[in-house]
Structures are given as C-alpha cells and as structure tokens.
Scaffold this active site. Structure first.
Site, PDB file in Angstrom:
ATOM      1  N   TRP A  98       8.907 -10.402   7.588  1.00 55.78           N
ATOM      2  CA  TRP A  98       8.919  -9.718   6.289  1.00 55.78           C
ATOM      3  C   TRP A  98       8.458  -8.251   6.342  1.00 55.78           C
ATOM      4  O   TRP A  98       7.481  -7.918   7.019  1.00 55.78           O
ATOM      5  CB  TRP A  98       8.002 -10.474   5.334  1.00 55.78           C
ATOM      6  CG  TRP A  98       7.821  -9.764   4.034  1.00 55.78           C
ATOM      7  CD1 TRP A  98       6.817  -8.901   3.702  1.00 55.78           C
ATOM      8  CD2 TRP A  98       8.679  -9.822   2.899  1.00 55.78           C
ATOM      9  NE1 TRP A  98       7.009  -8.424   2.413  1.00 55.78           N
ATOM     10  CE2 TRP A  98       8.139  -8.978   1.900  1.00 55.78           C
ATOM     11  CE3 TRP A  98       9.871 -10.515   2.614  1.00 55.78           C
ATOM     12  CZ2 TRP A  98       8.733  -8.807   0.650  1.00 55.78           C
ATOM     13  CZ3 TRP A  98      10.460 -10.346   1.363  1.00 55.78           C
ATOM     14  CH2 TRP A  98       9.891  -9.504   0.404  1.00 55.78           C
ATOM     15  N   MET A  99       9.140  -7.430   5.534  1.00 59.01           N
ATOM     16  CA  MET A  99       8.708  -6.043   5.331  1.00 59.01           C
ATOM     17  C   MET A  99       8.879  -5.698   3.851  1.00 59.01           C
ATOM     18  O   MET A  99       9.851  -6.108   3.231  1.00 59.01           O
ATOM     19  CB  MET A  99       9.583  -5.114   6.176  1.00 59.01           C
ATOM     20  CG  MET A  99       9.406  -3.633   5.861  1.00 59.01           C
ATOM     21  SD  MET A  99      10.358  -2.565   6.970  1.00 59.01           S
ATOM     22  CE  MET A  99      11.958  -2.616   6.189  1.00 59.01           C
ATOM     23  N   ASN A 100       7.929  -4.936   3.273  1.00 63.36           N
ATOM     24  CA  ASN A 100       8.227  -4.258   2.007  1.00 63.36           C
ATOM     25  C   ASN A 100       7.853  -2.787   2.113  1.00 63.36           C
ATOM     26  O   ASN A 100       8.318  -2.142   3.069  1.00 63.36           O
ATOM     27  CB  ASN A 100       7.724  -5.004   0.764  1.00 63.36           C
ATOM     28  CG  ASN A 100       6.270  -5.357   0.684  1.00 63.36           C
ATOM     29  OD1 ASN A 100       5.796  -6.197   1.414  1.00 63.36           O
ATOM     30  ND2 ASN A 100       5.538  -4.759  -0.231  1.00 63.36           N
ATOM     31  N   ASP A 101       7.089  -2.234   1.220  1.00 60.65           N
ATOM     32  CA  ASP A 101       6.940  -0.775   1.090  1.00 60.65           C
ATOM     33  C   ASP A 101       6.738   0.011   2.387  1.00 60.65           C
ATOM     34  O   ASP A 101       5.975  -0.418   3.261  1.00 60.65           O
ATOM     35  CB  ASP A 101       5.686  -0.444   0.267  1.00 60.65           C
ATOM     36  CG  ASP A 101       5.537  -1.272  -0.974  1.00 60.65           C
ATOM     37  OD1 ASP A 101       6.415  -2.080  -1.266  1.00 60.65           O
ATOM     38  OD2 ASP A 101       4.511  -1.105  -1.655  1.00 60.65           O
ATOM     39  N   GLN A 154       4.551  -2.318   4.888  1.00 58.59           N
ATOM     40  CA  GLN A 154       3.979  -3.598   4.481  1.00 58.59           C
ATOM     41  C   GLN A 154       4.696  -4.685   5.276  1.00 58.59           C
ATOM     42  O   GLN A 154       5.928  -4.771   5.261  1.00 58.59           O
ATOM     43  CB  GLN A 154       4.184  -3.820   2.969  1.00 58.59           C
ATOM     44  CG  GLN A 154       3.318  -2.931   2.115  1.00 58.59           C
ATOM     45  CD  GLN A 154       1.873  -3.394   2.123  1.00 58.59           C
ATOM     46  OE1 GLN A 154       1.502  -4.280   1.380  1.00 58.59           O
ATOM     47  NE2 GLN A 154       1.029  -2.794   2.950  1.00 58.59           N
ATOM     48  N   GLU A 192       3.247   1.424  -9.668  1.00 57.89           N
ATOM     49  CA  GLU A 192       2.835   1.254  -8.280  1.00 57.89           C
ATOM     50  C   GLU A 192       3.249   2.489  -7.474  1.00 57.89           C
ATOM     51  O   GLU A 192       4.091   3.276  -7.902  1.00 57.89           O
ATOM     52  CB  GLU A 192       3.528   0.018  -7.675  1.00 57.89           C
ATOM     53  CG  GLU A 192       3.202  -1.291  -8.403  1.00 57.89           C
ATOM     54  CD  GLU A 192       3.824  -2.532  -7.769  1.00 57.89           C
ATOM     55  OE1 GLU A 192       3.121  -3.534  -7.643  1.00 57.89           O
ATOM     56  OE2 GLU A 192       5.015  -2.503  -7.399  1.00 57.89           O
TER      57      GLU A 192
HETATM   58  C1  FRU Z   1       4.862  -2.515  -4.197  1.00 56.31           C
HETATM   59  C2  FRU Z   1       3.606  -3.325  -3.952  1.00 56.31           C
HETATM   60  C3  FRU Z   1       2.397  -2.437  -3.910  1.00 56.31           C
HETATM   61  C4  FRU Z   1       1.426  -3.228  -3.090  1.00 56.31           C
HETATM   62  C5  FRU Z   1       2.339  -3.870  -2.077  1.00 56.31           C
HETATM   63  C6  FRU Z   1       1.899  -5.231  -1.644  1.00 56.31           C
HETATM   64  O1  FRU Z   1       6.011  -3.101  -3.735  1.00 56.31           O
HETATM   65  O2  FRU Z   1       3.488  -4.328  -4.932  1.00 56.31           O
HETATM   66  O3  FRU Z   1       1.907  -2.092  -5.191  1.00 56.31           O
HETATM   67  O4  FRU Z   1       0.455  -2.418  -2.496  1.00 56.31           O
HETATM   68  O5  FRU Z   1       3.605  -3.954  -2.682  1.00 56.31           O
HETATM   69  O6  FRU Z   1       2.659  -5.704  -0.577  1.00 56.31           O
END
Ligand code: FRU
Length: 530
Positions: free
Chosen positions: A52-55, A71, A237
C-alpha cells in the site's frame, strides 16, 4: 436445406455461445490481475514495489536527487500502520524505491509530513559539518484513537545526516502536542527567507493553522485560515503554502494548497487552492480571488477524481525556479479497492505549477514536468489536420498507447459536443471532450473496463463546467497503462483519472456532429524508458 439451415443456425448459435464464453474466458484471463499481478503496473508513474501507498511525503531535492517519501504500509495492500516509504529520482521520472525511512514507534504511526534541508543547522542536529535534513510529520496514536481521545495526533521530527537515507527520531518528540483538535496533521514546513524563520502549515479539521519556529523544535502558533473559505464538505488535509512569481509579471503571490476529503468537484478526495499574501504570520486572501470563491465556493487544482494530497518539493535549486508538485493518483472513495494486488496506488506525473494573472484574479496552472520530454523516442507533428487524419496518424500499430502523450488544439468549434475516444477491441472506452451545448468539459471512464470493484469508481462522468462556449480548446494528454492526465488550455483546467481496461486501449477516434472543425499543432510523443 431447411434442416441444414437450422443446423447451421444452431451451429452458429453454438459458435456465438462458444465465442462469447471464450471471450469471457479471455477477458477473465486478461483481467485476472490477481494472477498476473504486474499487469497494471504503470510504465512510468511511480508505484511501490509491494503493498500500500498513499500521500507523497517529505519531498526535497539535494545534490542531484529528488527524494520522494510516501505513506506506506509495507505488510498489506490496504491502508494499515503507516510508515514512510522512500524513493529517489535523478530525472523526476524514474524513481527507485529505497529502504523504509520511518517506522511507527511508541508515539504512534507516521502520518504525512514534509522535509527540509537545514543548511544553517538551526536544529543543531548537524554534526561534523554535516547538513541535517529534518522531517516533520504527524504521529497518529492508535491507542488514543481507540480509547476515544481527541488528542491522538501530534507532530514529531526526525533528522538525517546522510541526505535522507537513514533517519533518527528526535528524543523529545512530540514537538507540537495536540491542543484538543481531532484532525491535527500533515505539517508542511518551509524556510521563510524574509523573516528568517521556519513556517509550518498544518491541517486542523476545517482550517489551516500556521506555526513558526527558529529551530524546528520549538513551535509558536501564529494564525489560522480558512474556516469560512473554500469547500468544507470534508476534512482539510495536507496543506502546502509557498510563494510564486506571477508569470510574466514582476509580482509575487502566495499559494495555499488544501486537500479535502470528501466533497471534491467530482466526488471524494480533491485539492483546492487559495491565493493571497503571507506576511510571516498571517495568510490573507487576495480580494479578487475571494470574489471568485464567492461565485464558485472553491477553486480546484485538478477536477479529476485521482489527484489527492499533492504537495511541492522543497529545496529546489534557486536557478531552477520552478514549483514542482506530485500527487497521490487515487481517491479515498475507492483507493482500497482498485484491482491491483501486489501493490496499490500510483503517483501522478510530477508537475510544474505556474501562477497566472487572469481577469484581475489569479489561477494556478499545472504542466507535466519538462523532463518527461527527455524520454520521447518517437514523435509525429502536424500543423493542421482533419479529425479523420488524426485517427490515421495513430493507426500505425507500433504506437504504444501505454506510454504516450499527445497534444492538439481543436479549432473552429461550434455549439456541439466533441469527444476523443480511446478504446480497444473489447469495447472498453475512455472518452474525453467538450460539450459546448451543455457547457462542460468531460472525462468519461464509465465504460473504460473494470469499474465494478467499487460503485464509487465510475458512477458518472467527471465534468468541469465552463462559462460560455469554447471555440477552441487546447489539450495535452499523458497516458500510461492505467492513468490519463489531461491538461487543458496550458494546464488551466486539469483532469487526472485512473482506468483499468480489460486489454490495453490501442485505438483512438474523434467524434462529433460537427464535421468542419480542425485540429492544429498536433503532436504525438511516444516514450521509451529503457
Ligand atoms: C491524506 C491523509 C492524511 C494523513 C494520511 C494518513 O490522504 O488522510 O491526512 O496524514 O493520509 O495515511
């Protein structure tokens, strides 16, 4: 004869049945991305090798390297205890994944944040003349959250003395404790040259809080912005505040990016922005930009469904002068469900942001970074062609639609609809166009292949409403295996979306009831990344 005919009919029927079941099988085979786990891996957009990856987080440039942290949950392909993954690029296109940079600890999971190069060693972390890089991030304390506390998000710092490869957490974390705000996160820090101090933008529920510091350890609250401005249908965010030169003018303005989830212009997560001035303490909205907000509520960096939590690189060389941005190419509405398994999520193409003054107000344009052009291996250019010739231009089957960009200007448009259709033999179609009758630009992925993994993925076409009629429209389209990034009128309007076709999209057409419009400045560029 009659019998024969019947037999043939039955045979034909059987054949159709067989063929269609065959097709389903082939489709099933082709689309079984659970088996062929690399099938949807993009050709040139960054994905983590696994899981998994996000921000995007902590982006900084140093000594020829663009660092990108992100992330990351290294143990599963859905969101989980957050770490900071790490990747490095020397050309802004090829990113090489590195070892994990930050692991969760007793204070919590490592949520989003930023990193700065502390040249003057204001933090005191530097030893033996080594310049420290300092990461500022959010601690998310799961136990606190489970207990129902309100103060489970705090801000921490860590430093690196080897240019971002390994990190040491500050022993006295957290550096900002929680003032009683549930959503209190995503610190983005920059050095304020004029006032000689560090400034942090922090998302705090429905507003952005600004803090200042002399040493990155002790932080002072300065002001907040936004409670009654912009879109508020979700949580704010990932802010980013930075100065920008206005293109072509001797003027500077401050841009504040704020991501919001949900309530983006086409559903779910999206990024809005504000333009104004910053005096080292307070962000003041520009008057004319404010008028724009009174009319439209929010101004969006991207109208597509898949560009979220994007921020800019810090410490770019002075003589570069650009503001470079990257976003997470997904949406919280369905990010956990997209049909990739080995890894999940992709970043946008890095983009240059440009500030433009228009009609007395300002707007931020986005463009793919110029470095992408360094990878062009084949290019076709035409000054003027008809829509039909456009199709012929593409019908050379050595053109790979999965690593391609094209640009064109449609001119002499009327009160009609115009659609560029990308499709394959399965009938998967992705449409992009302009509807001058109903006054919107659109991106339609409703029949682009796999869409049923989430009912929020393609419930409708994505639209950008326009005022008046466009008699010309200029487009730049960046295509990879599962993404389309559309930059309209030199990036004044952007649409970024994912799609998951059953087999590669390999054909293109342009359709309209108008048969007299023209295409100008057509350019097709195929990339080679080997
Ligand atoms: C945005 C968010 C951020 C938080 C992170 C958690 O996508 O919700 O606000 O720091 O992802 O993974």
């Amino acid at each position: 004869m009659k019998v024969k005919y019947t037999r043939y009919t039955i045979l034909f029927g059987l054949f159709v049945l067989l063929f269609s079941s065959c097709k389903t099988e082939t489709e099933a085979k082709v689309v079984s991305t659970e088996i062929d786990q690399e099938y949807y891996r993009p050709n040139y957009h960054f994905t983590p090798e696994n899981n998994w990856m996000n921000d995007p987080n902590g982006m900084f440039y140093l000594n020829g390297k663009y660092h990108l942290y992100f992330q990351h949950y290294p143990d599963d392909n859905v969101w989980g205890p957050m770490h900071w993954g790490h990747a490095i690029s020397e050309d802004l296109i090829n990113f090489e994944e590195q070892q994990i940079a930050l692991y969760p600890d007793d204070l919590g999971l490592i949520f989003s944040g930023s990193a700065v190069v502390d040249y003057d060693n204001t933090s005191g972390f530097g030893v033996d003349g080594k310049v420290p890089v300092v990461a500022i991030y959010t601690y998310h304390n799961m136990d606190g959250e489970k207990r129902g506390d309100i103060d489970f998000q705090t801000q921490g710092i860590a430093y690196s003395l080897d240019e971002g490869m390994t990190w040491t957490k500050y022993a006295e974390n957290p550096v900002i404790s929680n003032p009683g705000i549930k959503d209190f996160r995503d610190p983005k820090v920059f050095w304020d040259q004029r006032n000689s101090k560090w400034i942090m933008s922090l998302a705090a529920g429905n507003k952005i809080m600004f803090y200042s510091s002399e040493n990155l350890k002790a932080w002072k609250f300065e002001s907040d912005f936004g409670e009654l401005k912009g879109e508020h249908g979700g949580v704010w965010e990932c802010p980013d505040l930075f100065p920008m030169k206005v293109e072509g003018l001797d003027e500077e303005k401050w841009v504040l990016l704020v991501s919001i989830n949900p309530s983006g212009p086409n559903g779910g997560s999206a990024t809005q922005y504000f333009i104004g001035d910053f005096d080292g303490s307070t962000f003041t909205l520009d008057k004319n930009f404010n008028k724009q907000l009174e009319k439209n509520t929010a101004v969006w960096l991207d109208y597509g469904r898949d560009n979220y939590a994007g921020v800019t690189w810090s410490n770019l060389p002075q003589d570069d002068g650009r503001n470079l941005f990257i976003g997470w190419m997904s949406n919280w509405d369905y990010a956990r469900d997209t049909p990739t398994y080995k890894w999940r999520s992709t970043m946008t193409i890095p983009r240059e942001l440009i500030l433009l003054k228009k009609d007395e107000s300002y707007l931020v344009r986005s463009r793919p970074v110029r470095e992408l052009k360094n990878f062009v291996s084949k290019e076709k250019n035409k000054d003027v062609i008809t829509p039909r010739d456009f199709q012929t231009l593409f019908s050379d089957n050595t053109i790979d639609f999965e690593k391609l960009s094209f640009s064109l200007t449609m001119t002499e448009l009327k009160n009609e609809a115009y659609s560029i259709n990308l499709y394959n033999a399965y009938g998967d179609t992705l449409k992009l166009g302009l509807n001058n009758k109903e006054k919107f630009i659109f991106l339609d992925r409703t029949k682009s292949g796999k869409v049923n993994f989430s009912d929020k993925f393609a419930p409708s076409i994505s639209k950008v409403h326009i005022e008046g009629e466009f008699n010309l429209i200029e487009l730049e389209v960046v295509l990879d295996k599962t993404s389309i990034e559309v930059f309209i009128n030199d990036g004044e309007i952007v649409l970024t979306e994912l799609f998951f076709p059953n087999s590669p999209l390999d054909s293109i057409s342009i359709s309209s009831n108008d048969d007299t419009f023209q295409l100008r400045d057509v350019s097709i560029r195929e990339f080679n990344f080997n």
